[in-house]
Write a protein that holds these residues in place. Structure first.
Motif, PDB file in Angstrom:
ATOM      1  N   MET A 192      -6.097   1.502  -0.488  1.00 25.29           N
ATOM      2  CA  MET A 192      -7.073   2.462  -1.002  1.00 25.29           C
ATOM      3  C   MET A 192      -7.718   3.243   0.153  1.00 25.29           C
ATOM      4  O   MET A 192      -8.776   3.861  -0.013  1.00 25.29           O
ATOM      5  N   GLY A 193      -7.088   3.193   1.319  1.00 24.90           N
ATOM      6  CA  GLY A 193      -7.568   3.997   2.441  1.00 24.90           C
ATOM      7  C   GLY A 193      -8.748   3.373   3.166  1.00 24.90           C
ATOM      8  O   GLY A 193      -9.075   2.211   2.992  1.00 24.90           O
ATOM      9  N   TYR A 194      -9.395   4.192   4.017  1.00 25.52           N
ATOM     10  CA  TYR A 194     -10.437   3.726   4.932  1.00 25.52           C
ATOM     11  C   TYR A 194      -9.866   2.556   5.727  1.00 25.52           C
ATOM     12  O   TYR A 194     -10.371   1.445   5.720  1.00 25.52           O
ATOM     13  N   THR A 233     -18.622   5.752  -4.639  1.00 25.95           N
ATOM     14  CA  THR A 233     -19.103   5.632  -3.255  1.00 25.95           C
ATOM     15  C   THR A 233     -18.060   4.975  -2.340  1.00 25.95           C
ATOM     16  O   THR A 233     -18.336   4.737  -1.173  1.00 25.95           O
ATOM     17  N   TYR A 234     -16.863   4.663  -2.885  1.00 28.04           N
ATOM     18  CA  TYR A 234     -15.844   4.001  -2.052  1.00 28.04           C
ATOM     19  C   TYR A 234     -15.573   4.876  -0.831  1.00 28.04           C
ATOM     20  O   TYR A 234     -15.404   6.084  -0.948  1.00 28.04           O
ATOM     21  N   GLN A 235     -15.556   4.243   0.353  1.00 25.21           N
ATOM     22  CA  GLN A 235     -15.460   5.007   1.600  1.00 25.21           C
ATOM     23  C   GLN A 235     -14.131   5.742   1.703  1.00 25.21           C
ATOM     24  O   GLN A 235     -13.081   5.194   1.383  1.00 25.21           O
ATOM     25  N   ARG A 236     -14.195   6.984   2.178  1.00 28.03           N
ATOM     26  CA  ARG A 236     -12.971   7.780   2.370  1.00 28.03           C
ATOM     27  C   ARG A 236     -13.063   8.528   3.693  1.00 28.03           C
ATOM     28  O   ARG A 236     -14.095   9.102   4.021  1.00 28.03           O
ATOM     29  N   ASP A 237     -11.962   8.543   4.459  1.00 33.05           N
ATOM     30  CA  ASP A 237     -11.876   9.364   5.670  1.00 33.05           C
ATOM     31  C   ASP A 237     -10.399   9.652   5.912  1.00 33.05           C
ATOM     32  O   ASP A 237      -9.727   8.962   6.689  1.00 33.05           O
ATOM     33  N   PHE A 238      -9.912  10.682   5.217  1.00 34.30           N
ATOM     34  CA  PHE A 238      -8.466  10.900   5.206  1.00 34.30           C
ATOM     35  C   PHE A 238      -7.927  11.277   6.579  1.00 34.30           C
ATOM     36  O   PHE A 238      -6.863  10.789   6.986  1.00 34.30           O
ATOM     37  N   SER A 247     -12.650  -5.681   5.896  1.00 30.44           N
ATOM     38  CA  SER A 247     -12.655  -5.066   4.570  1.00 30.44           C
ATOM     39  C   SER A 247     -13.256  -3.673   4.694  1.00 30.44           C
ATOM     40  O   SER A 247     -14.186  -3.458   5.492  1.00 30.44           O
ATOM     41  N   SER A 248     -12.728  -2.743   3.911  1.00 34.17           N
ATOM     42  CA  SER A 248     -13.308  -1.391   3.899  1.00 34.17           C
ATOM     43  C   SER A 248     -14.769  -1.462   3.472  1.00 34.17           C
ATOM     44  O   SER A 248     -15.576  -0.599   3.825  1.00 34.17           O
ATOM     45  N   PHE A 256      -4.566   5.547  -2.256  1.00 34.59           N
ATOM     46  CA  PHE A 256      -4.974   6.008  -3.588  1.00 34.59           C
ATOM     47  C   PHE A 256      -6.122   5.119  -4.056  1.00 34.59           C
ATOM     48  O   PHE A 256      -5.948   3.910  -4.207  1.00 34.59           O
ATOM     49  N   VAL A 257      -7.289   5.711  -4.219  1.00 30.44           N
ATOM     50  CA  VAL A 257      -8.430   4.956  -4.736  1.00 30.44           C
ATOM     51  C   VAL A 257      -8.280   4.972  -6.256  1.00 30.44           C
ATOM     52  O   VAL A 257      -8.548   5.973  -6.912  1.00 30.44           O
ATOM     53  N   ASN A 258      -7.786   3.844  -6.757  1.00 28.53           N
ATOM     54  CA  ASN A 258      -7.304   3.765  -8.140  1.00 28.53           C
ATOM     55  C   ASN A 258      -8.453   3.613  -9.140  1.00 28.53           C
ATOM     56  O   ASN A 258      -9.053   2.538  -9.228  1.00 28.53           O
ATOM     57  N   PRO A 259      -8.730   4.647  -9.928  1.00 26.70           N
ATOM     58  CA  PRO A 259      -9.897   4.556 -10.812  1.00 26.70           C
ATOM     59  C   PRO A 259      -9.791   3.451 -11.858  1.00 26.70           C
ATOM     60  O   PRO A 259     -10.814   2.881 -12.241  1.00 26.70           O
ATOM     61  N   THR A 260      -8.556   3.090 -12.278  1.00 28.43           N
ATOM     62  CA  THR A 260      -8.453   2.134 -13.392  1.00 28.43           C
ATOM     63  C   THR A 260      -8.787   0.694 -12.985  1.00 28.43           C
ATOM     64  O   THR A 260      -8.894  -0.171 -13.845  1.00 28.43           O
TER      65      THR A 260
END
Ligand code: AMP
Length: 272
Positions: free
Chosen positions: A30-32, A70-75, A185-186, A56-60
């Motif tokens: 899920m990145g980060y 608020t899940y951390q993202r930094d592509f 952990s992210s 992929f930050v999986n919404p399901t």
């Protein structure tokens, strides 16, 4: 390294690789990214010719009150880490690409998804199994790698692969920890300095219990009590059949402030 966002493009590139006889390894994330993720990439590179990492930050797999927003993202940072670690293909689809409407078919895991995180996060493993199954069908890897930190997830995925006859070898990679023992952990980035210190109680408790196990303790309740002693707040420590007769894992989940962290240690069975 190629960054690809469309399933059709991914299939094209991977069809070429497979035609050339290359073995494909897959690391879903899920990145980060942190060293835990990168260890999975290294393990894949040791076993395969082409490593695909998905972000992929999986919404399901998030409940309505959980941290999807608020899940951390930094592509940009993730992309650089992937390039530096030898990822061949970074697959980063958006939610519409993965779940084109009207999406309505899910993978429903069984008993393995019920206790622990499954009890605390209803529907979580249904979302995980669904997205991992979909990603497996998009990538069609020879092997896929998962971290032991998410032990229940590993079990659910292994069962899904067996039950649905997916021709993919699942590899579990040991948990990567910070020098002081905290499992990477992210979500660790959510912790303030004080919480970061408190979070150490999780791994300390698990290690203390693992030490007692090595010294011969086999009563599950006593091992759990030892781990719990280190924790002010515990939401799930699931008792196993006691005394322990088979290889078991001691799993912990704890809120540190508002951040829910998980960790586990494997208790290897010593012949009695
Ligand atoms: P996530 O991005 O949190 O969904 O994790 C993606 C993959 O990385 C999963 O297979 C996780 O189990 C794995 N992973 C996350 N943290 C660690 C860690 N500290 N050590 C090893 N693997 C990890």
């Amino acid at each position: 390294m190629q960054t690809i966002t469309a399933v059709a493009g991914l299939r094209c590139v991977l069809a070429e690789a497979r035609k050339a006889g290359r073995r494909v390894g897959f690391v879903p994330t899920m990145g980060y990214l942190h060293d835990g993720h990168l260890r999975l990439v290294e393990a894949s590179r040791a076993l395969c010719d082409v490593t695909v990492l998905s972000i992929f930050v999986n919404p399901t797999q998030f409940g309505p009150t959980e941290d999807l927003g608020t899940y951390q993202r930094d592509f940009a940072r993730d992309e650089k880490l992937c390039r530096d670690t030898g990822v061949a293909i970074l697959f980063a689809p958006d939610a519409k690409e993965v779940y084109p409407p009207p999406f309505e078919t899910f993978v429903e895991p069984g008993e393995l998804a019920k206790p622990l995180c499954g009890a605390f996060r209803p529907g979580h493993f249904r979302g995980v199994a669904t997205v991992v199954c979909k990603l497996f069908n998009m990538v069609q890897p020879d092997i896929a790698l998962f971290g032991q930190k998410d032990l229940q997830q590993c079990s659910v995925i292994r069962r899904m692969v067996a039950d649905l006859n997916l021709p993919i070898e699942i590899i579990t990679v040991p948990t990567v920890r910070e020098p002081d023992g905290l499992a990477m952990s992210s979500r660790n980035r959510f912790l303030c300095a004080k919480e970061r210190r408190r979070a150490l109680a999780i791994s300390r408790g698990l290690f203390a219990a693992a030490d007692e196990f090595r010294s011969g303790e086999r009563e599950a309740d006593r091992l759990i009590a030892i781990a719990k002693r280190h924790l002010a707040m515990v939401d799930t420590l699931k008792p196993a059949e006691s005394p322990l007769r088979r290889a078991s894992a001691l799993c912990a989940a704890a809120f540190i402030g508002s951040t829910r962290l998980i960790d586990n240690v494997i208790l290897q069975q010593v012949a009695i």
